[in-house]
Design a protein around this motif. Sequence first.
Motif, PDB file in Angstrom:
ATOM      1  N   LEU A 165       0.784  -1.303   0.225  1.00  0.00           N
ATOM      2  CA  LEU A 165       0.073   0.079  -0.106  1.00  0.00           C
ATOM      3  C   LEU A 165       0.813   1.230  -0.194  1.00  0.00           C
ATOM      4  CD1 LEU A 165      -2.911  -1.023   2.646  1.00  0.00           C
ATOM      5  CD2 LEU A 165      -3.104  -0.699  -0.039  1.00  0.00           C
ATOM      6  N   LEU A 166       1.747   1.158   0.814  1.00  0.00           N
ATOM      7  CA  LEU A 166       2.849   2.524   0.750  1.00  0.00           C
ATOM      8  C   LEU A 166       3.540   2.845  -0.371  1.00  0.00           C
ATOM      9  CD1 LEU A 166       4.532   4.660   2.179  1.00  0.00           C
ATOM     10  CD2 LEU A 166       6.076   2.902   2.994  1.00  0.00           C
ATOM     11  N   LEU A 167       3.812   1.531  -1.118  1.00  0.00           N
ATOM     12  CA  LEU A 167       4.756   1.811  -2.552  1.00  0.00           C
ATOM     13  C   LEU A 167       3.484   2.106  -3.519  1.00  0.00           C
ATOM     14  CD1 LEU A 167       6.805  -1.442  -2.534  1.00  0.00           C
ATOM     15  CD2 LEU A 167       7.567   1.065  -2.214  1.00  0.00           C
ATOM     16  N   ARG A 168       2.387   1.804  -3.289  1.00  0.00           N
ATOM     17  CA  ARG A 168       1.416   2.165  -4.435  1.00  0.00           C
ATOM     18  C   ARG A 168       0.819   3.820  -4.027  1.00  0.00           C
ATOM     19  NH1 ARG A 168       0.402   1.820  -8.415  1.00  0.00           N
ATOM     20  NH2 ARG A 168      -1.953   1.847  -8.522  1.00  0.00           N
ATOM     21  N   ILE A 169       1.022   4.037  -2.954  1.00  0.00           N
ATOM     22  CA  ILE A 169       0.616   5.652  -2.621  1.00  0.00           C
ATOM     23  C   ILE A 169       1.973   6.396  -3.242  1.00  0.00           C
ATOM     24  CG2 ILE A 169       0.763   7.331  -0.774  1.00  0.00           C
ATOM     25  CD1 ILE A 169      -0.657   5.379   0.818  1.00  0.00           C
ATOM     26  N   LEU A 170       3.224   6.064  -3.036  1.00  0.00           N
ATOM     27  CA  LEU A 170       4.294   6.862  -3.411  1.00  0.00           C
ATOM     28  C   LEU A 170       4.259   6.681  -5.110  1.00  0.00           C
ATOM     29  CD1 LEU A 170       6.707   6.023  -0.799  1.00  0.00           C
ATOM     30  CD2 LEU A 170       5.526   8.027  -0.992  1.00  0.00           C
ATOM     31  N   GLU A 171       4.221   5.559  -5.589  1.00  0.00           N
ATOM     32  CA  GLU A 171       4.192   5.641  -6.871  1.00  0.00           C
ATOM     33  C   GLU A 171       3.063   6.361  -7.690  1.00  0.00           C
ATOM     34  OE1 GLU A 171       3.591   1.247  -7.914  1.00  0.00           O
ATOM     35  OE2 GLU A 171       5.438   0.702  -7.201  1.00  0.00           O
ATOM     36  N   THR A 172       1.795   6.322  -7.289  1.00  0.00           N
ATOM     37  CA  THR A 172       0.881   6.896  -7.813  1.00  0.00           C
ATOM     38  C   THR A 172       1.025   8.736  -7.637  1.00  0.00           C
ATOM     39  OG1 THR A 172      -0.540   5.097  -7.458  1.00  0.00           O
ATOM     40  CG2 THR A 172      -1.804   7.279  -7.911  1.00  0.00           C
ATOM     41  N   ALA A 173       1.553   8.956  -6.323  1.00  0.00           N
ATOM     42  CA  ALA A 173       1.566  10.310  -6.058  1.00  0.00           C
ATOM     43  C   ALA A 173       2.567  11.188  -6.987  1.00  0.00           C
ATOM     44  CB  ALA A 173       2.104  10.631  -4.678  1.00  0.00           C
ATOM     45  N   GLY A 174       3.475  10.407  -7.533  1.00  0.00           N
ATOM     46  CA  GLY A 174       4.520  11.086  -8.629  1.00  0.00           C
ATOM     47  C   GLY A 174       5.560  12.135  -7.830  1.00  0.00           C
ATOM     48  N   PRO A 175       6.188  12.963  -8.595  1.00  0.00           N
ATOM     49  CA  PRO A 175       7.461  13.744  -8.180  1.00  0.00           C
ATOM     50  C   PRO A 175       7.174  14.654  -7.151  1.00  0.00           C
ATOM     51  CG  PRO A 175       7.276  13.604 -10.645  1.00  0.00           C
ATOM     52  CD  PRO A 175       5.777  13.170 -10.109  1.00  0.00           C
ATOM     53  N   GLY A 176       7.927  14.763  -6.133  1.00  0.00           N
ATOM     54  CA  GLY A 176       7.723  15.745  -5.059  1.00  0.00           C
ATOM     55  C   GLY A 176       8.157  15.360  -3.868  1.00  0.00           C
ATOM     56  N   GLU A 283      -4.163  22.784  -1.322  1.00  0.00           N
ATOM     57  CA  GLU A 283      -5.433  22.329  -2.106  1.00  0.00           C
ATOM     58  C   GLU A 283      -5.578  20.787  -1.286  1.00  0.00           C
ATOM     59  OE1 GLU A 283      -6.484  20.819  -6.503  1.00  0.00           O
ATOM     60  OE2 GLU A 283      -4.442  21.548  -6.183  1.00  0.00           O
ATOM     61  N   TYR A 284      -6.866  20.789  -1.025  1.00  0.00           N
ATOM     62  CA  TYR A 284      -7.236  19.645  -0.445  1.00  0.00           C
ATOM     63  C   TYR A 284      -7.982  18.528  -1.356  1.00  0.00           C
ATOM     64  CZ  TYR A 284      -6.292  22.411   3.684  1.00  0.00           C
ATOM     65  OH  TYR A 284      -5.769  23.266   4.712  1.00  0.00           O
ATOM     66  N   CYS A 285      -7.379  17.648  -1.695  1.00  0.00           N
ATOM     67  CA  CYS A 285      -7.915  16.629  -2.752  1.00  0.00           C
ATOM     68  C   CYS A 285      -8.373  15.597  -2.169  1.00  0.00           C
ATOM     69  CB  CYS A 285      -6.652  16.387  -3.697  1.00  0.00           C
ATOM     70  SG  CYS A 285      -5.863  17.946  -4.088  1.00  0.00           S
ATOM     71  N   ALA A 286      -9.096  14.880  -2.888  1.00  0.00           N
ATOM     72  CA  ALA A 286      -9.710  13.444  -2.756  1.00  0.00           C
ATOM     73  C   ALA A 286      -8.451  12.302  -2.586  1.00  0.00           C
ATOM     74  CB  ALA A 286     -10.684  12.993  -3.796  1.00  0.00           C
ATOM     75  N   GLY A 287      -8.494  11.472  -2.003  1.00  0.00           N
ATOM     76  CA  GLY A 287      -7.493  10.431  -1.938  1.00  0.00           C
ATOM     77  C   GLY A 287      -7.696   9.671  -3.341  1.00  0.00           C
ATOM     78  N   PHE A 288      -6.156   9.239  -3.674  1.00  0.00           N
ATOM     79  CA  PHE A 288      -6.594   8.760  -5.063  1.00  0.00           C
ATOM     80  C   PHE A 288      -6.807   6.840  -5.140  1.00  0.00           C
ATOM     81  CE2 PHE A 288      -2.404  10.412  -4.405  1.00  0.00           C
ATOM     82  CZ  PHE A 288      -1.683   9.380  -3.972  1.00  0.00           C
ATOM     83  N   ASP A 289      -7.232   6.408  -6.007  1.00  0.00           N
ATOM     84  CA  ASP A 289      -7.426   4.909  -6.088  1.00  0.00           C
ATOM     85  C   ASP A 289      -5.998   4.404  -6.221  1.00  0.00           C
ATOM     86  OD1 ASP A 289      -8.365   2.529  -6.412  1.00  0.00           O
ATOM     87  OD2 ASP A 289      -9.338   2.678  -8.323  1.00  0.00           O
ATOM     88  N   LEU A 290      -5.728   3.339  -5.321  1.00  0.00           N
ATOM     89  CA  LEU A 290      -4.607   2.725  -5.426  1.00  0.00           C
ATOM     90  C   LEU A 290      -4.608   1.420  -6.106  1.00  0.00           C
ATOM     91  CD1 LEU A 290      -3.807   3.031  -1.342  1.00  0.00           C
ATOM     92  CD2 LEU A 290      -3.243   4.491  -3.341  1.00  0.00           C
ATOM     93  N   GLY A 291      -5.594   1.272  -6.962  1.00  0.00           N
ATOM     94  CA  GLY A 291      -5.708   0.200  -7.854  1.00  0.00           C
ATOM     95  C   GLY A 291      -6.272  -1.113  -7.177  1.00  0.00           C
ATOM     96  N   ALA A 292      -6.304  -2.135  -8.206  1.00  0.00           N
ATOM     97  CA  ALA A 292      -7.050  -3.283  -7.781  1.00  0.00           C
ATOM     98  C   ALA A 292      -5.966  -4.461  -7.829  1.00  0.00           C
ATOM     99  CB  ALA A 292      -8.132  -3.690  -8.898  1.00  0.00           C
ATOM    100  N   ASP A 293      -4.743  -3.993  -7.880  1.00  0.00           N
ATOM    101  CA  ASP A 293      -3.584  -5.466  -7.923  1.00  0.00           C
ATOM    102  C   ASP A 293      -3.170  -5.305  -6.319  1.00  0.00           C
ATOM    103  OD1 ASP A 293      -2.521  -2.612  -7.948  1.00  0.00           O
ATOM    104  OD2 ASP A 293      -0.629  -3.495  -8.849  1.00  0.00           O
TER     105      ASP A 293
END
Length: 299
Positions: A165-176, A283-293
């Motif tokens: 789950l942590l890796l999926r968050i960081l992968e999806t979050a992108g650069p920064g 900017e307060y944003c929705a959490g993004f989908d971490l995928g089904a895998d």
Amino acid sequence: MAHIRNNRHSTSVRRALRREAASTIGLLADEQDFAAMRRYRTFAFDDHTAYLQQVESLLKALSAQGMHATVALFDPEEYAEFCAESGIAPDTPASRSRFTAEIASAGATVAYTGQPIDTLIPLLVGRAVRRATWEYATTLLAGLGECADCGQDIGHAAFDRASHLLLRILETAGPGTHHLVCSTPTDNEHLLAVLHTERGTTGPARLESEEGAEFVTVLAVAVALERPGGVVLRTSSAGAQDRVHGWRLTRGNLVPLSAGEVFSAYCTDAVTGEPVAPEPHVEYCAGFDLGADEPEAHH
């Protein structure tokens, strides 16, 4: 003359060896712990402020000699227990030195790099709290045993899932620059873990191993126990507003919060429940989908 030369050589060698030896100082960070140590006759200090000033002077002197110094948190209660279990007298400098060496090898330490003492103490206390949280969470996971249905180790499976789950968050979050917080209640403690990491435009995020392990362990506890809790991600990028995303933990899953829920969570005082003014340039944003895998949540 030869005798004098030999003595000078021996002195020079000892000084060289002294520069090679690392130094660890056991620090009494607050006045209550300091007062507890004053019951020992051989403890030479009677004023906490003066004591801290002397510690800082010693650290500066060691640094000026080119020596590496670390600071460990000295706990009087743990010290008394250590002396009792080891069968040594507590009212001696040698015993305090021995205890300091023990906690430095297994506990939380901070390397001295010239920080003022009032900066060093919060760093040390924070690291000690993180260490205690990680040890508690690790013990809790280890005690969960095996799944009655499939025989899989529950703690190990939860740790694997939390890592994913942590890796999926960081992968999806992108650069920064990413700042993550995970919180979850247990029967005896409310666990909190914080993780700072950076990710460039190419390659994966750079994780500090100890901090990453602590974060994953706390998240794994929430997954394994299916307790309520959540994860918040704040991302900073040059020339852009900070973005805040959030997820709630539901039955071992990270479910995205809506933008409104993230705003409400971030802008409410956790103690009083009163509204807190939103931060500028955030900017307060929705959490993004971490995928089904994702691996199985639990067994």
